[in-house]
Design a protein around this motif. Structure first.
Motif, PDB file in Angstrom:
ATOM      1  N   UNK A 101       0.654  -1.247  -0.340  1.00 18.18           N
ATOM      2  CA  UNK A 101      -0.308  -0.660  -0.020  1.00 18.18           C
ATOM      3  C   UNK A 101       0.815   1.098   0.016  1.00 18.18           C
ATOM      4  N   UNK A 102       0.655   2.164  -1.045  1.00 20.50           N
ATOM      5  CA  UNK A 102       1.331   3.510  -1.039  1.00 20.50           C
ATOM      6  C   UNK A 102       1.121   4.350  -1.160  1.00 20.50           C
ATOM      7  N   UNK A 103       0.952   5.313  -0.816  1.00 17.49           N
ATOM      8  CA  UNK A 103       0.348   7.170  -0.693  1.00 17.49           C
ATOM      9  C   UNK A 103       0.100   7.791  -1.967  1.00 17.49           C
ATOM     10  N   UNK A 104       0.116   7.174  -3.281  1.00 11.99           N
ATOM     11  CA  UNK A 104      -0.057   6.933  -4.636  1.00 11.99           C
ATOM     12  C   UNK A 104      -0.762   6.183  -5.394  1.00 11.99           C
ATOM     13  N   UNK A 105       0.075   4.766  -5.196  1.00 10.31           N
ATOM     14  CA  UNK A 105      -0.529   3.694  -6.139  1.00 10.31           C
ATOM     15  C   UNK A 105      -0.262   2.400  -5.310  1.00 10.31           C
ATOM     16  N   UNK A 106      -0.809   1.348  -5.632  1.00 13.53           N
ATOM     17  CA  UNK A 106      -0.800   0.649  -4.255  1.00 13.53           C
ATOM     18  C   UNK A 106      -0.288  -1.144  -5.606  1.00 13.53           C
ATOM     19  N   UNK A 107       0.517  -1.596  -5.111  1.00 13.38           N
ATOM     20  CA  UNK A 107       0.826  -3.249  -5.946  1.00 13.38           C
ATOM     21  C   UNK A 107       0.293  -4.041  -5.197  1.00 13.38           C
ATOM     22  N   UNK A 108      -0.181  -4.801  -6.133  1.00 14.69           N
ATOM     23  CA  UNK A 108      -0.615  -6.352  -5.815  1.00 14.69           C
ATOM     24  C   UNK A 108       0.167  -7.254  -6.511  1.00 14.69           C
ATOM     25  N   UNK A 109       0.134  -8.424  -6.081  1.00 14.38           N
ATOM     26  CA  UNK A 109       0.472  -9.528  -7.408  1.00 14.38           C
ATOM     27  C   UNK A 109      -0.520 -10.757  -5.876  1.00 14.38           C
TER      28      UNK A 109
END
Length: 284
Positions: A101-109
């Motif tokens: 979880x990021x402030x601008x984007x969320x990485x999901x794998x």
């Protein structure tokens, strides 16, 4: 060994959608015409539900995946990617979501039955929750209790992670087979990961891949608020932090990069990669 994809359909709408998505994902396929001999070894046949019945295709030994127009095409597509990368099954047993979880984007794998399935860069928390619910719905049978769900959340942006974990417990409140882990994000953005085509994957997705290869602190519905407060105030027991750190202290070397890329390309399962990391943290 990944299956060879064959398409047999006279439905132009279905074919155009399918052709677009397969080309976008660099999945090669061959077109069959009605009356062509259909391969039976290491083959996956794509068609529509109507044509499956019309041409009596379900009596063949070939594995097939049929698109039902009553369902979303996205559901068919996810099942197709699963069948291509992991193998076709009537029922899968485990889904693992690794989330940065990021402030601008969320990485999901997403991992299915211990193997890499797909990754996404997501732009808001509501879209993430929808993705998680969709994968849970699309990749299981009617018996929802049969699919185990694992969530690995990076805790770099703690308020956002807290919110997402709360949402998970709320959405899946009636499921017993759920495990949620909070993962230390230290140095998770240092490795540049490339897929089997040599293309660099987005940094948020790469970070989520690294997090998938780390241990974390498991939380449940009864203790997660307490655990978050302890992390926030840095009052979590030293023993817990030391155990987690000792399991995540591998160097971010070229060898680790190669291992992560092996997982991404389906050469290693997630469990096998974790075994390698923990057996030889320097990966000589």
């Amino acid at each position: 060994m990944k299956k060879k994809i064959y398409v047999l359909t006279e439905d132009l709408s279905f074919f155009f959608q399918l052709n677009k998505e397969l080309n976008h994902r660099n999945i090669s396929f061959k077109i069959l015409n009605i009356g062509n001999k259909i391969p039976e070894f290491n083959a996956l046949l794509l068609t529509t539900r109507e044509e499956l019945v019309k041409y009596n295709l379900n009596n063949l030994n070939t594995e097939f995946l049929a698109y039902d127009k009553k369902e979303k095409f996205e559901k068919f597509l996810i099942k197709l990617i699963a069948a291509f990368k992991i193998g076709y099954k009537d029922s899968y047993s485990e889904l693992t979501f690794s989330i940065d979880p990021g402030t601008k984007h969320i990485g999901l794998v997403v991992f299915l039955d211990d193997y890499f399935l797909i990754s996404h860069t997501i732009y808001n928390k509501n879209d993430l929750i929808k993705k998680l619910k969709d994968y849970d719905e699309y990749l299981q049978t009617k018996d929802k209790s049969s699919l185990k769900l694992n969530f690995k959340f990076g805790r770099g942006v703690l308020p956002l992670t807290h919110h997402l974990v709360s949402q998970i417990f709320s959405i899946f409140y009636n499921r017993d087979n759920i495990h949620i882990f909070l993962i230390d994000e230290s140095k998770s953005s240092k490795i540049k990961i490339c897929n089997e085509k040599g293309k660099k994957i987005p940094k948020d997705e790469a970070s989520a891949l690294i997090l998938a290869l780390r241990n974390g602190i498991e939380v449940n519905h009864n203790n997660y608020i307490k655990i978050f407060n302890q992390i926030k105030t840095k009052k979590l027991k030293t023993k817990t932090f030391m155990k987690e750190t000792s399991n995540n202290c591998y160097d971010l070397t070229l060898s680790v990069k190669k291992l992560v890329e092996n997982v991404l390309n389906g050469e290693f399962s997630l469990s096998r990669a974790l075994e390698i990391l923990h057996q030889d943290q320097e990966l000589i």
